[in-house]
Scaffold this motif. Structure first.
Motif, PDB file in Angstrom:
ATOM      1  N   ILE A   1      43.609  19.394  39.763  1.00 12.85           N
ATOM      2  CA  ILE A   1      44.177  20.616  39.207  1.00 12.85           C
ATOM      3  C   ILE A   1      43.182  21.743  39.412  1.00 12.85           C
ATOM      4  CG2 ILE A   1      45.029  21.737  37.129  1.00 12.85           C
ATOM      5  CD1 ILE A   1      45.831  18.911  36.178  1.00 12.85           C
ATOM      6  N   ARG A   2      43.689  22.826  39.899  1.00 17.04           N
ATOM      7  CA  ARG A   2      42.841  23.971  40.192  1.00 17.04           C
ATOM      8  C   ARG A   2      42.680  24.790  38.915  1.00 17.04           C
ATOM      9  NH1 ARG A   2      40.841  25.066  44.890  1.00 17.04           N
ATOM     10  NH2 ARG A   2      40.419  27.178  45.583  1.00 17.04           N
ATOM     11  N   ARG A   3      41.494  24.718  38.323  1.00 11.87           N
ATOM     12  CA  ARG A   3      41.254  25.412  37.058  1.00 11.87           C
ATOM     13  C   ARG A   3      40.630  26.774  37.303  1.00 11.87           C
ATOM     14  NH1 ARG A   3      41.637  23.140  32.235  1.00 11.87           N
ATOM     15  NH2 ARG A   3      42.223  25.304  31.885  1.00 11.87           N
ATOM     16  N   LEU A   4      40.980  27.665  36.441  1.00 16.33           N
ATOM     17  CA  LEU A   4      40.414  29.006  36.504  1.00 16.33           C
ATOM     18  C   LEU A   4      38.986  28.965  35.984  1.00 16.33           C
ATOM     19  CD1 LEU A   4      40.976  32.012  37.046  1.00 16.33           C
ATOM     20  CD2 LEU A   4      41.668  32.195  34.655  1.00 16.33           C
ATOM     21  N   VAL A   5      38.045  29.421  36.799  1.00 20.70           N
ATOM     22  CA  VAL A   5      36.640  29.420  36.389  1.00 20.70           C
ATOM     23  C   VAL A   5      36.278  30.774  35.797  1.00 20.70           C
ATOM     24  CG1 VAL A   5      34.265  29.191  37.190  1.00 20.70           C
ATOM     25  CG2 VAL A   5      36.060  27.735  38.147  1.00 20.70           C
ATOM     26  N   SER A   6      36.629  31.798  36.502  1.00 24.81           N
ATOM     27  CA  SER A   6      36.392  33.139  35.996  1.00 24.81           C
ATOM     28  C   SER A   6      37.269  34.100  36.773  1.00 24.81           C
ATOM     29  CB  SER A   6      34.923  33.520  36.142  1.00 24.81           C
ATOM     30  OG  SER A   6      34.622  33.653  37.516  1.00 24.81           O
ATOM     31  N   ILE A   7      37.391  35.292  36.274  1.00 28.23           N
ATOM     32  CA  ILE A   7      38.142  36.328  36.980  1.00 28.23           C
ATOM     33  C   ILE A   7      37.141  37.394  37.381  1.00 28.23           C
ATOM     34  CG2 ILE A   7      39.974  38.045  36.825  1.00 28.23           C
ATOM     35  CD1 ILE A   7      41.274  36.317  34.673  1.00 28.23           C
ATOM     36  N   LYS A   8      36.999  37.580  38.675  1.00 27.26           N
ATOM     37  CA  LYS A   8      36.070  38.610  39.145  1.00 27.26           C
ATOM     38  C   LYS A   8      36.814  39.929  39.239  1.00 27.26           C
ATOM     39  CE  LYS A   8      33.082  35.991  42.172  1.00 27.26           C
ATOM     40  NZ  LYS A   8      32.748  35.827  43.571  1.00 27.26           N
ATOM     41  N   ILE A   9      36.229  40.920  38.684  1.00 28.05           N
ATOM     42  CA  ILE A   9      36.807  42.264  38.806  1.00 28.05           C
ATOM     43  C   ILE A   9      36.116  42.942  39.975  1.00 28.05           C
ATOM     44  CG2 ILE A   9      37.258  44.424  37.612  1.00 28.05           C
ATOM     45  CD1 ILE A   9      38.284  42.421  35.773  1.00 28.05           C
ATOM     46  N   ARG A  10      36.897  43.326  40.942  1.00 22.96           N
ATOM     47  CA  ARG A  10      36.306  43.963  42.104  1.00 22.96           C
ATOM     48  C   ARG A  10      36.209  45.467  41.855  1.00 22.96           C
ATOM     49  NH1 ARG A  10      39.186  42.785  47.614  1.00 22.96           N
ATOM     50  NH2 ARG A  10      39.729  41.011  46.341  1.00 22.96           N
ATOM     51  N   ARG A  11      35.045  46.035  42.126  1.00 26.93           N
ATOM     52  CA  ARG A  11      34.873  47.474  41.955  1.00 26.93           C
ATOM     53  C   ARG A  11      35.181  48.141  43.279  1.00 26.93           C
ATOM     54  NH1 ARG A  11      30.716  49.516  38.454  1.00 26.93           N
ATOM     55  NH2 ARG A  11      29.505  50.013  40.275  1.00 26.93           N
ATOM     56  N   GLU A  12      36.197  48.977  43.278  1.00 28.96           N
ATOM     57  CA  GLU A  12      36.574  49.655  44.508  1.00 28.96           C
ATOM     58  C   GLU A  12      36.290  51.138  44.374  1.00 28.96           C
ATOM     59  OE1 GLU A  12      40.367  49.184  46.646  1.00 28.96           O
ATOM     60  OE2 GLU A  12      40.449  47.207  45.673  1.00 28.96           O
ATOM     61  N   PRO A  13      35.454  51.681  45.263  1.00 32.12           N
ATOM     62  CA  PRO A  13      35.169  53.110  45.175  1.00 32.12           C
ATOM     63  C   PRO A  13      36.368  53.937  45.636  1.00 32.12           C
ATOM     64  CG  PRO A  13      34.075  52.160  47.074  1.00 32.12           C
ATOM     65  CD  PRO A  13      34.738  51.028  46.353  1.00 32.12           C
ATOM     66  N   VAL A  14      36.571  55.025  44.977  1.00 31.37           N
ATOM     67  CA  VAL A  14      37.624  55.975  45.366  1.00 31.37           C
ATOM     68  C   VAL A  14      36.925  57.297  45.692  1.00 31.37           C
ATOM     69  CG1 VAL A  14      39.706  57.183  44.619  1.00 31.37           C
ATOM     70  CG2 VAL A  14      39.269  54.840  43.820  1.00 31.37           C
ATOM     71  N   TRP A  15      37.148  57.821  46.888  1.00 31.31           N
ATOM     72  CA  TRP A  15      36.424  59.025  47.341  1.00 31.31           C
ATOM     73  C   TRP A  15      37.353  60.210  47.474  1.00 31.31           C
ATOM     74  CZ3 TRP A  15      31.289  58.293  47.478  1.00 31.31           C
ATOM     75  CH2 TRP A  15      30.811  56.990  47.660  1.00 31.31           C
ATOM     76  N   ARG A  16      36.716  61.377  47.416  1.00 28.30           N
ATOM     77  CA  ARG A  16      37.482  62.607  47.590  1.00 28.30           C
ATOM     78  C   ARG A  16      36.556  63.665  48.178  1.00 28.30           C
ATOM     79  NH1 ARG A  16      39.384  64.871  42.003  1.00 28.30           N
ATOM     80  NH2 ARG A  16      37.213  65.504  41.765  1.00 28.30           N
ATOM     81  N   GLU A  17      37.045  64.424  49.152  1.00 26.14           N
ATOM     82  CA  GLU A  17      36.250  65.524  49.715  1.00 26.14           C
ATOM     83  C   GLU A  17      36.284  66.702  48.767  1.00 26.14           C
ATOM     84  OE1 GLU A  17      34.448  65.224  52.307  1.00 26.14           O
ATOM     85  OE2 GLU A  17      35.298  63.456  53.268  1.00 26.14           O
ATOM     86  N   GLU A  18      35.111  67.369  48.603  1.00 25.39           N
ATOM     87  CA  GLU A  18      35.097  68.558  47.725  1.00 25.39           C
ATOM     88  C   GLU A  18      34.403  69.706  48.432  1.00 25.39           C
ATOM     89  OE1 GLU A  18      33.860  67.983  43.737  1.00 25.39           O
ATOM     90  OE2 GLU A  18      35.708  66.922  43.262  1.00 25.39           O
TER      91      GLU A  18
END
Ligand SMILES: [Zn+2]
Length: 101
Positions: A84-101
């Motif tokens: 049985i595939r057990r959940l070990v942890s949930i990784k939160i991925r940090r995704e950068p969001v960019w904007r030109e200013e």
């Protein structure tokens, strides 16, 4: 008109934890994994079991298409040695969001 074969939504919480498992199979690479409903609820929330076909992705590749998902009651013989595939942890991925200013 909804198909008569499509039953009403069946949330993960309807499954009997400890007795029923969710079997997920990729038809493309023939991987099969078994999960506890309670682990899946932590990730996806208490969603309809059938909806996992499109919510889950094959772990080998994200583009193997939709997976075959079914709730099973493993029989005595089948349950022995079933991994049985057990959940070990949930990784939160940090995704950068960019904007030109
Ligand atoms: Zn696959």
């Amino acid at each position: 008109m909804p198909s008569p074969y499509k039953s009403k939504p069946f949330p993960l919480s309807n499954l009997n934890d400890g007795q029923q498992l969710v079997r997920v199979r990729c038809a493309y690479c023939r991987r099969t994994h078994h999960y506890f409903p309670s682990d899946l609820i932590q990730i996806f929330g208490d969603v309809d079991v059938d909806s996992l076909m499109t919510r889950m992705r094959c772990e080998a590749s994200g583009d193997h298409g939709s997976l075959k998902v079914e709730a099973i009651y493993p029989s005595g013989k089948e349950a022995v040695g079933l991994k049985i595939r057990r959940l070990v942890s949930i990784k939160i991925r940090r995704e950068p969001v960019w904007r030109e200013e």
